[in-house]
Motif scaffolding. Structure first.
Motif, PDB file in Angstrom:
ATOM      1  N   MET A  50       0.813  -1.214   0.000  1.00 58.62           N
ATOM      2  CA  MET A  50       0.000   0.000   0.000  1.00 58.62           C
ATOM      3  C   MET A  50       0.846   1.263   0.000  1.00 58.62           C
ATOM      4  SD  MET A  50      -2.919  -1.305  -0.238  1.00 58.62           S
ATOM      5  CE  MET A  50      -3.944   0.152  -0.029  1.00 58.62           C
ATOM      6  N   ASP A  51       2.035   1.202   0.590  1.00 57.42           N
ATOM      7  CA  ASP A  51       3.010   2.298   0.562  1.00 57.42           C
ATOM      8  C   ASP A  51       2.402   3.648   0.960  1.00 57.42           C
ATOM      9  OD1 ASP A  51       5.526   3.428   0.191  1.00 57.42           O
ATOM     10  OD2 ASP A  51       5.115   3.942  -1.903  1.00 57.42           O
ATOM     11  N   PRO A  52       1.850   3.773   2.169  1.00 57.38           N
ATOM     12  CA  PRO A  52       1.261   5.058   2.581  1.00 57.38           C
ATOM     13  C   PRO A  52       2.333   6.128   2.754  1.00 57.38           C
ATOM     14  CG  PRO A  52       1.411   3.570   4.453  1.00 57.38           C
ATOM     15  CD  PRO A  52       1.814   2.772   3.250  1.00 57.38           C
ATOM     16  N   ASN A  53       1.978   7.360   2.438  1.00 53.56           N
ATOM     17  CA  ASN A  53       2.922   8.466   2.548  1.00 53.56           C
ATOM     18  C   ASN A  53       2.391   9.533   3.504  1.00 53.56           C
ATOM     19  OD1 ASN A  53       5.214  10.090   1.915  1.00 53.56           O
ATOM     20  ND2 ASN A  53       3.951  11.286   0.519  1.00 53.56           N
ATOM     21  N   ASP A  54       1.302  10.201   3.131  1.00 55.78           N
ATOM     22  CA  ASP A  54       0.716  11.245   3.979  1.00 55.78           C
ATOM     23  C   ASP A  54       0.024  10.599   5.182  1.00 55.78           C
ATOM     24  OD1 ASP A  54       1.610  12.935   2.064  1.00 55.78           O
ATOM     25  OD2 ASP A  54      -0.357  13.493   1.276  1.00 55.78           O
ATOM     26  N   ILE A  55       0.460  10.980   6.370  1.00 57.92           N
ATOM     27  CA  ILE A  55      -0.029  10.316   7.584  1.00 57.92           C
ATOM     28  C   ILE A  55      -0.505  11.351   8.600  1.00 57.92           C
ATOM     29  CG2 ILE A  55       0.638   8.853   9.544  1.00 57.92           C
ATOM     30  CD1 ILE A  55       2.592   7.452   7.681  1.00 57.92           C
ATOM     31  N   VAL A  56      -1.657  11.084   9.199  1.00 61.81           N
ATOM     32  CA  VAL A  56      -2.169  11.883  10.305  1.00 61.81           C
ATOM     33  C   VAL A  56      -1.750  11.220  11.608  1.00 61.81           C
ATOM     34  CG1 VAL A  56      -4.270  12.462  11.589  1.00 61.81           C
ATOM     35  CG2 VAL A  56      -4.139  12.939   9.138  1.00 61.81           C
ATOM     36  N   VAL A  57      -1.087  11.971  12.482  1.00 60.89           N
ATOM     37  CA  VAL A  57      -0.814  11.485  13.833  1.00 60.89           C
ATOM     38  C   VAL A  57      -1.987  11.955  14.694  1.00 60.89           C
ATOM     39  CG1 VAL A  57       0.761  11.505  15.803  1.00 60.89           C
ATOM     40  CG2 VAL A  57       1.678  11.575  13.472  1.00 60.89           C
ATOM     41  N   ALA A  58      -2.872  11.026  15.000  1.00 67.45           N
ATOM     42  CA  ALA A  58      -4.126  11.351  15.678  1.00 67.45           C
ATOM     43  C   ALA A  58      -3.888  11.676  17.147  1.00 67.45           C
ATOM     44  CB  ALA A  58      -5.094  10.177  15.555  1.00 67.45           C
ATOM     45  N   PRO A  59      -4.843  12.367  17.785  1.00 67.53           N
ATOM     46  CA  PRO A  59      -4.746  12.592  19.230  1.00 67.53           C
ATOM     47  C   PRO A  59      -4.570  11.263  19.969  1.00 67.53           C
ATOM     48  CG  PRO A  59      -6.466  13.966  18.316  1.00 67.53           C
ATOM     49  CD  PRO A  59      -6.020  13.063  17.209  1.00 67.53           C
ATOM     50  N   LEU A  60      -3.828  11.310  21.061  1.00 66.83           N
ATOM     51  CA  LEU A  60      -3.550  10.100  21.825  1.00 66.83           C
ATOM     52  C   LEU A  60      -4.836   9.491  22.392  1.00 66.83           C
ATOM     53  CD1 LEU A  60      -0.533  11.350  23.997  1.00 66.83           C
ATOM     54  CD2 LEU A  60      -0.438  10.293  21.720  1.00 66.83           C
ATOM     55  N   ILE A  61      -4.805   8.171  22.524  1.00 71.28           N
ATOM     56  CA  ILE A  61      -5.797   7.472  23.322  1.00 71.28           C
ATOM     57  C   ILE A  61      -5.099   7.061  24.608  1.00 71.28           C
ATOM     58  CG2 ILE A  61      -7.248   5.414  23.521  1.00 71.28           C
ATOM     59  CD1 ILE A  61      -7.632   5.496  20.507  1.00 71.28           C
ATOM     60  N   LEU A  62      -5.615   7.513  25.745  1.00 76.43           N
ATOM     61  CA  LEU A  62      -4.955   7.284  27.028  1.00 76.43           C
ATOM     62  C   LEU A  62      -5.717   6.275  27.863  1.00 76.43           C
ATOM     63  CD1 LEU A  62      -4.025  10.958  28.031  1.00 76.43           C
ATOM     64  CD2 LEU A  62      -2.718   9.340  26.650  1.00 76.43           C
ATOM     65  N   GLY A  63      -4.962   5.390  28.521  1.00 74.53           N
ATOM     66  CA  GLY A  63      -5.560   4.458  29.451  1.00 74.53           C
ATOM     67  C   GLY A  63      -6.084   5.187  30.673  1.00 74.53           C
ATOM     68  N   GLU A  64      -6.847   4.482  31.471  1.00 71.31           N
ATOM     69  CA  GLU A  64      -7.454   5.092  32.644  1.00 71.31           C
ATOM     70  C   GLU A  64      -6.389   5.637  33.595  1.00 71.31           C
ATOM     71  OE1 GLU A  64     -10.610   3.945  36.251  1.00 71.31           O
ATOM     72  OE2 GLU A  64     -10.073   2.470  34.698  1.00 71.31           O
TER      73      GLU A  64
END
Length: 215
Positions: A50-64
């Motif tokens: 698939m060779d992805p190039n443009d990437i979004v670094v999404a907001p973190l998902i945090l544990g409790e």
């Protein structure tokens, strides 16, 4: 009766051997850190195809109960992606296009309430960082961070993740303190090194990257 004279011990040689043993023991207990030795790759499916190039670094998902700076850790992963020849979109651009603003406590620490809607920025993939544990209880004493993190490089169109890895280890940064004028500078380096280590196991893109940080 004749007696054979006993040859005296070669004291300098014995001392030298003792010093060598101590040096060898010290070298064994201070082995250089191998990048990626705390990382386990769980999935590495059709990433090359698939060779992805443009990437979004999404907001973190945090544990409790987990508290960590969303912005600082995401910036660290942006830098690590660029080193692997991917083209992450700038965080300002991503956050400005969120359906709701990224919420955080003082200093950017706290649970993030926003979630990214895949594909709204026409990106190829989304890097989702899930922080299950982030322990800085030894930061003041040893400048150490222990973290449990899962990183998922997901297809923005859905389907199986391109790549999944986990990190569960402690890293000490006391030796680098002398190179930083402020604690915030040292902390940023610590975040960058952890992100860099995790993504050191992400296959490097062979093609030249596009705009490293697209606006």
């Amino acid at each position: 009766m004749s007696f054979q004279r006993t040859r005296p011990f070669a004291r300098p040689a014995i001392l030298a051997m003792g010093a060598l043993s101590v040096a060898l023991l010290a070298s064994c207990t201070n082995l250089p850190h191998i990048a990626g030795d705390g990382v386990t790759v769980v999935e590495s499916g059709n990433l090359a195809e698939m060779d992805p190039n443009d990437i979004v670094v999404a907001p973190l998902i945090l544990g409790e109960g987990v508290k960590v700076s969303d912005r600082m850790l995401r910036e660290a992963f942006v830098n690590a992606l660029i080193e692997r020849h991917y083209a992450p979109l700038s965080l300002d651009y991503v956050d400005a296009n969120m359906p709701e603003p990224v919420q955080a406590g003082p200093g950017g620490v706290g649970t993030q309430n926003a979630s990214y809607v895949r594909g709204i920025l026409n990106e190829d993939a989304v890097l989702q960082v899930i922080v299950n544990d982030w322990d800085e209880s030894l930061w003041n004493a040893r400048k150490a961070i222990r973290a449990q993190i899962e990183v998922r490089l997901e297809n923005s169109s859905g389907g199986p993740a391109f790549w999944v890895a986990t990190f569960d280890d402690r890293r000490d940064f006391a030796a680098r303190e002398k190179h930083h004028a402020t604690m915030i500078s040292l902390r940023k380096e610590a975040f960058r090194e952890i992100a860099k280590e995790i993504l050191s196991q992400l296959p490097r893109r062979e093609a030249a990257p596009g705009a490293a940080v697209r606006n």
